[in-house]
Write an enzyme that holds these catalytic residues in place. Sequence first.
Site, PDB file in Angstrom:
ATOM      1  CB  CYS A   2      22.821 -77.394 -24.939  1.00 21.07           C
ATOM      2  SG  CYS A   2      22.442 -77.750 -26.655  1.00 21.07           S
ATOM      3  NE  ARG A  27      20.198 -75.150 -20.095  1.00 20.10           N
ATOM      4  CZ  ARG A  27      19.638 -73.956 -20.200  1.00 20.10           C
ATOM      5  NH1 ARG A  27      18.793 -73.553 -19.285  1.00 20.10           N
ATOM      6  NH2 ARG A  27      19.923 -73.161 -21.207  1.00 20.10           N
ATOM      7  CD1 TRP A  71      16.874 -78.280 -28.145  1.00 20.80           C
ATOM      8  CD2 TRP A  71      15.990 -80.104 -27.230  1.00 20.80           C
ATOM      9  NE1 TRP A  71      15.601 -78.432 -28.632  1.00 20.80           N
ATOM     10  CE2 TRP A  71      15.033 -79.531 -28.090  1.00 20.80           C
ATOM     11  CE3 TRP A  71      15.651 -81.270 -26.537  1.00 20.80           C
ATOM     12  CZ2 TRP A  71      13.767 -80.085 -28.280  1.00 20.80           C
ATOM     13  CZ3 TRP A  71      14.400 -81.807 -26.721  1.00 20.80           C
ATOM     14  CH2 TRP A  71      13.472 -81.217 -27.578  1.00 20.80           C
ATOM     15  CG  ASN A  97      22.647 -73.232 -24.542  1.00 20.81           C
ATOM     16  OD1 ASN A  97      21.908 -73.703 -25.387  1.00 20.81           O
ATOM     17  ND2 ASN A  97      22.219 -72.459 -23.552  1.00 20.81           N
ATOM     18  N   GLY A  98      23.544 -72.676 -27.940  1.00 16.99           N
ATOM     19  CA  GLY A  98      23.122 -71.547 -28.771  1.00 16.99           C
ATOM     20  C   GLY A  98      23.105 -71.947 -30.231  1.00 16.99           C
ATOM     21  CD  GLU A 469      -3.473 -74.524 -28.308  1.00 11.55           C
ATOM     22  OE1 GLU A 469      -4.079 -75.456 -28.848  1.00 11.55           O
ATOM     23  OE2 GLU A 469      -2.511 -74.692 -27.541  1.00 11.55           O
ATOM     24  CE  LYS A 473      -2.489 -75.849 -24.400  1.00  9.77           C
ATOM     25  NZ  LYS A 473      -1.602 -76.214 -25.459  1.00  9.77           N
ATOM     26  CD  GLU A 476      -3.120 -80.064 -22.681  1.00 14.31           C
ATOM     27  OE1 GLU A 476      -3.113 -78.888 -23.109  1.00 14.31           O
ATOM     28  OE2 GLU A 476      -2.386 -80.929 -23.159  1.00 14.31           O
ATOM     29  CG  HIS A 492     -25.840 -71.010 -36.862  1.00 18.16           C
ATOM     30  ND1 HIS A 492     -26.936 -70.714 -37.648  1.00 18.16           N
ATOM     31  CD2 HIS A 492     -24.856 -70.131 -37.222  1.00 18.16           C
ATOM     32  CE1 HIS A 492     -26.622 -69.725 -38.471  1.00 18.16           C
ATOM     33  NE2 HIS A 492     -25.367 -69.348 -38.223  1.00 18.16           N
ATOM     34  CE  LYS A 592       5.732 -81.411 -24.256  1.00 13.87           C
ATOM     35  NZ  LYS A 592       4.806 -80.266 -24.279  1.00 13.87           N
TER      36      LYS A 592
END
Length: 597
Positions: A2, A27, A71, A97-98, A469, A473, A476, A492, A592
């Site tokens: 946050c 944030r 957040w 924040n936390g 992955e 990445k 992308e 193969h 996103k």
Amino acid sequence: MCGIIGYTGYRQAAEVLIEALRRLEYRGYDSAGVAILSPSLKIHKKKGELHQLQSSLPHIDGRVGVGHTRWATCGKPSNENAHPFLDCSGKIALVHNGIIENYMALKEGLQEEGHKFSSQTDTEVIVHLIEKFYQGDLHEAVKSALKEIKGTYAIAAVVQGSDEIVAARKENPLVIGVGVNENFVASDVTALLSYTNKVRHVMDGETVLVRPEGVRVFDSEGREVHREDTIITWSAEDAQKGGFPHFMLKEIFEEPQAIHNSLLGTLDIIENGEIVPNVQFSSIKIIACGSSYHAAMVGKYILEELGKIPVTLELASEYRYSPGAKEFPLVILISQSGETADTLAAAREARRRGCRTMGITNVIGSTLTREVDEVVYTRAGPEIGVAATKTFLTQLIALYIISIRIGFARRVLSHDAMWKALSELRKMPGVVQAVLDNAAEVEKTVELLVPARDIFFIGRNVNYPTMLEGALKLKEISYIHAEGFAAGELKHGPLALLDATTPVIAVAMRTDHTYEKMLANISEVAARESPVLSIGCDGDRELAAVSVNMIKVPCVSPLFSPIPVTVVLQLIAYYTAQKKGRSIDKPKNLAKSVTVE
Ligand code: M6R
């Protein structure tokens, strides 16, 4: 994650707080709020983005106040759960924040003592604790309150009748802004740059007294400490990225902290079983898209190893149209955004088929959380770069925790084995930090990749999906054609594509039982003259000998190796794209959250 801000000085506090929150909105934007001394404490908070607070904010005449942009991590986004929070008397206000781990126990105790709560957040306990200890000295009351708390925080508090702000930090950022006859505290310098470029950093465990005429910093023992000012030369945009050129790189460097946050409270989860339903299930199905699907693939190995339970996987876009055999697995849906249309449709379909569902997501209050029976949050904080980085790693962390819990609950994981797995998990923030400390070496190795048209990624066992992955990445954000393969599959078919112009990235962890097989596959690749960039255990000379270049990672136990290996792959993708001058945070044609099917 946050954003917090505190102001005391000669300007209208409301204007300063809103401007600072605008800069901190990256944030979190689930809600925003301010508390201003005018001269009694006036509080305004609203669910949603900052403009919603701003458009409904009446004129408040006051020179001292605190503000927050949220957040959500505990309690859904709502007006009630928005910060700041007031104590019962309405005279003390607090922003935070936390994550407070022991808030449930504290809340119960405070309620028994007569404190009235108005939210579902963990934060609210702090302001009631401060109230409990307040005897005319806010700093002393804050210090006493913090002694009761287990967890992480950056806080700022004000009390009616004083122009002082008391702030403190533990494992969350906090910086002091130094002005003339005015001073500030904030989550980061971004918030301050419209007013001052002179800052003083606050260290873990320190508390701060901020007044218009000066700032005092105290260590955890209460001793005053001297701290030099630092002059900031960044622009506001640079500051939001914390000095990194892109959000993606910043988010990769936030991974140790993100993992640490994901691990908070793990033991409670495993021993008390909050997250895994007590209903019987004899298999698990994991459903997801994109990177989250790759996390699911890694999850299959982890769950089968630690939970000794069979796991099947489905792409969300396929599951919905699949025939649906008469089986009732626990269905786990993974989505960092919690808004991916295919995954939401799959969640509904799983319930329609009579299955118990569990969601793993990073976004509190997202649609997925309302479509499933149980939710596990990854607590990575907001991710702005389109490429999933810290959210992917924390999905893996969630899967390790769930697997340990299931293994323990099914009595297939002994107490010792559980502790061993937990201690491996706890090493992960440090392991990832060690990889990040070597980022400059990773950057050098990508020279080989930049001119390539095609790049292959190979791995085995738990690192087969890790390499899928890595390929996703890279394609992308660099727009280079990249494909991942199980190393044993090369012979193969794909081997036909290899030549000296096709680099191959291979992972071979010496501790893994497939290591020898990987070395053999790498030799096959080298025999076709493809340059091999390998990732392996620090000190592995055999692997280095068959590679053009080798990137070393800490030699963790094999099941946990996707964590450091993924970080290397993310750095490889990032530096390659950077050298190609790509739009890293917003790659073309991608979004996103993908809210269409
Ligand atoms: O929000 P989700 O995890 O459901 O998103 C799924 C995919 O769209 C996402 O992982 C995508 O593949 C990422 N951009 C990859 O970096």
